[in-house]
Design a protein around this motif. Structure first.
Motif, PDB file in Angstrom:
ATOM      1  N   VAL A  19       0.843  -1.205   0.000  1.00  0.00           N
ATOM      2  CA  VAL A  19       0.000   0.000   0.000  1.00  0.00           C
ATOM      3  C   VAL A  19       0.874   1.251   0.000  1.00  0.00           C
ATOM      4  N   ILE A  20       1.956   1.227   0.777  1.00  0.00           N
ATOM      5  CA  ILE A  20       2.878   2.373   0.782  1.00  0.00           C
ATOM      6  C   ILE A  20       3.438   2.594  -0.621  1.00  0.00           C
ATOM      7  N   ARG A  21       3.870   1.514  -1.275  1.00  0.00           N
ATOM      8  CA  ARG A  21       4.422   1.632  -2.638  1.00  0.00           C
ATOM      9  C   ARG A  21       3.380   2.203  -3.596  1.00  0.00           C
ATOM     10  N   GLN A  47      12.903  -2.199   1.715  1.00  0.00           N
ATOM     11  CA  GLN A  47      12.556  -3.416   2.462  1.00  0.00           C
ATOM     12  C   GLN A  47      11.105  -3.375   2.928  1.00  0.00           C
ATOM     13  N   VAL A  48      10.656  -2.198   3.371  1.00  0.00           N
ATOM     14  CA  VAL A  48       9.264  -2.051   3.816  1.00  0.00           C
ATOM     15  C   VAL A  48       8.322  -2.295   2.640  1.00  0.00           C
ATOM     16  N   GLU A  49       8.592  -1.664   1.527  1.00  0.00           N
ATOM     17  CA  GLU A  49       7.708  -1.787   0.361  1.00  0.00           C
ATOM     18  C   GLU A  49       7.659  -3.214  -0.173  1.00  0.00           C
ATOM     19  N   ARG A  50       8.728  -3.972  -0.004  1.00  0.00           N
ATOM     20  CA  ARG A  50       8.749  -5.360  -0.462  1.00  0.00           C
ATOM     21  C   ARG A  50       8.262  -6.335   0.608  1.00  0.00           C
ATOM     22  N   GLY A  51       7.840  -5.815   1.767  1.00  0.00           N
ATOM     23  CA  GLY A  51       7.321  -6.678   2.824  1.00  0.00           C
ATOM     24  C   GLY A  51       8.382  -7.436   3.574  1.00  0.00           C
ATOM     25  N   LEU A  67       3.634  11.358   2.904  1.00  0.00           N
ATOM     26  CA  LEU A  67       2.704  11.119   1.795  1.00  0.00           C
ATOM     27  C   LEU A  67       1.394  11.888   1.949  1.00  0.00           C
ATOM     28  N   GLY A  68       1.270  12.648   3.051  1.00  0.00           N
ATOM     29  CA  GLY A  68       0.041  13.391   3.295  1.00  0.00           C
ATOM     30  C   GLY A  68      -1.130  12.500   3.629  1.00  0.00           C
ATOM     31  N   ASP A  73      -4.319   4.596   6.989  1.00  0.00           N
ATOM     32  CA  ASP A  73      -4.539   4.321   5.563  1.00  0.00           C
ATOM     33  C   ASP A  73      -3.742   3.109   5.088  1.00  0.00           C
ATOM     34  N   PHE A  74      -2.674   2.783   5.805  1.00  0.00           N
ATOM     35  CA  PHE A  74      -1.799   1.692   5.397  1.00  0.00           C
ATOM     36  C   PHE A  74      -2.073   0.392   6.151  1.00  0.00           C
ATOM     37  N   LEU A  75      -2.956   0.461   7.129  1.00  0.00           N
ATOM     38  CA  LEU A  75      -3.238  -0.705   7.955  1.00  0.00           C
ATOM     39  C   LEU A  75      -4.531  -1.369   7.528  1.00  0.00           C
ATOM     40  N   ASP A  76      -4.619  -2.673   7.761  1.00  0.00           N
ATOM     41  CA  ASP A  76      -5.869  -3.379   7.517  1.00  0.00           C
ATOM     42  C   ASP A  76      -6.926  -2.844   8.463  1.00  0.00           C
ATOM     43  N   PRO A  77      -8.198  -2.870   8.042  1.00  0.00           N
ATOM     44  CA  PRO A  77      -9.239  -2.595   9.009  1.00  0.00           C
ATOM     45  C   PRO A  77      -9.134  -3.622  10.123  1.00  0.00           C
ATOM     46  N   ALA A  78      -9.692  -3.323  11.279  1.00  0.00           N
ATOM     47  CA  ALA A  78      -9.595  -4.238  12.415  1.00  0.00           C
ATOM     48  C   ALA A  78     -10.049  -5.630  12.023  1.00  0.00           C
TER      49      ALA A  78
END
Length: 196
Positions: A19-21, A47-51, A67-68, A73-78
């Motif tokens: 999602v970040i990528r 490394q983050v973007e590739r998991g 990224l504003g 926004d980058f986390l799964d919903p609960a």
């Protein structure tokens, strides 16, 4: 609310990175530019973007800010495993020391380190309406009375004295007082250490 992990940790790490990528590309930024804005190395961001590496919450905040966006926004919903209820009878009793006169403490175990602790006493007529979301992991410990907790998208659960609820960062919930006695609880909010 289930208590076992439904999504492997590595899958969550990979999702955050992808999602970040995607957002970085959508914003027209190079990895170098985003790394510079977020104050992390380009190698770490890759490394983050590739998991391959999970950012701490503090680092996720910096990336989101660069990224504003909001970190949520980058986390799964609960998900089912992001909220854990430990009932009073499910806690572990442990002696403080190994002597026969040692006091016993009750332990409920979750993840994360505690950064803030809040103590609440909520009366039947107190206004606690409204949804809220914490950007850090939290644990809610009932010390008296009853409280209904609803996590968005799930059935509400009623907590009583001795019950604990663990929730991951970004979990959206609301509380409702139940019964005639005040609801007493301690809310502990977690924090992540910063990446090197």
């Amino acid at each position: 609310m289930p208590t076992e992990s439904a999504v492997p940790e590595q899958d969550r790490v990979a999702r955050v990175g992808s999602v970040i990528r995607a957002v970085r590309r959508q914003e027209g930024l190079t990895a170098r530019a985003l790394a510079s804005r977020a104050g992390v190395s380009q190698a770490f961001l890759s490394q983050v973007e590739r998991g391959l590496n999970a950012p701490s919450l503090a680092t996720l905040y910096r990336i989101a800010d660069a990224l504003g966006r909001s970190p949520s926004d980058f986390l799964d919903p609960a998900l089912a495993d992001d909220v854990l209820v430990v009932r009073a009878e499910g806690r572990l009793a442990r002696a403080v020391t190994g002597t026969p006169a040692a006091p016993v403490t009750w332990m409920a175990r979750g993840n994360g380190a505690i950064a803030e602790v809040y103590q609440y006493e909520i009366g039947p007529d107190d206004d606690i309406a409204g949804w809220f979301r914490r950007s850090d992991d939290l644990v809610l410990v009932m010390t008296g009375g009853r409280l209904e907790v609803e996590v968005r998208g799930r059935p509400a659960v009623e907590l009583a004295e001795g019950d604990c609820l663990f929730a991951a960062a970004g979990t959206e919930m609301q509380w409702r007082h139940r019964g005639s006695a005040p609801a007493r609880l301690v809310l502990c909010v977690g924090a992540r250490s910063q990446d090197p």
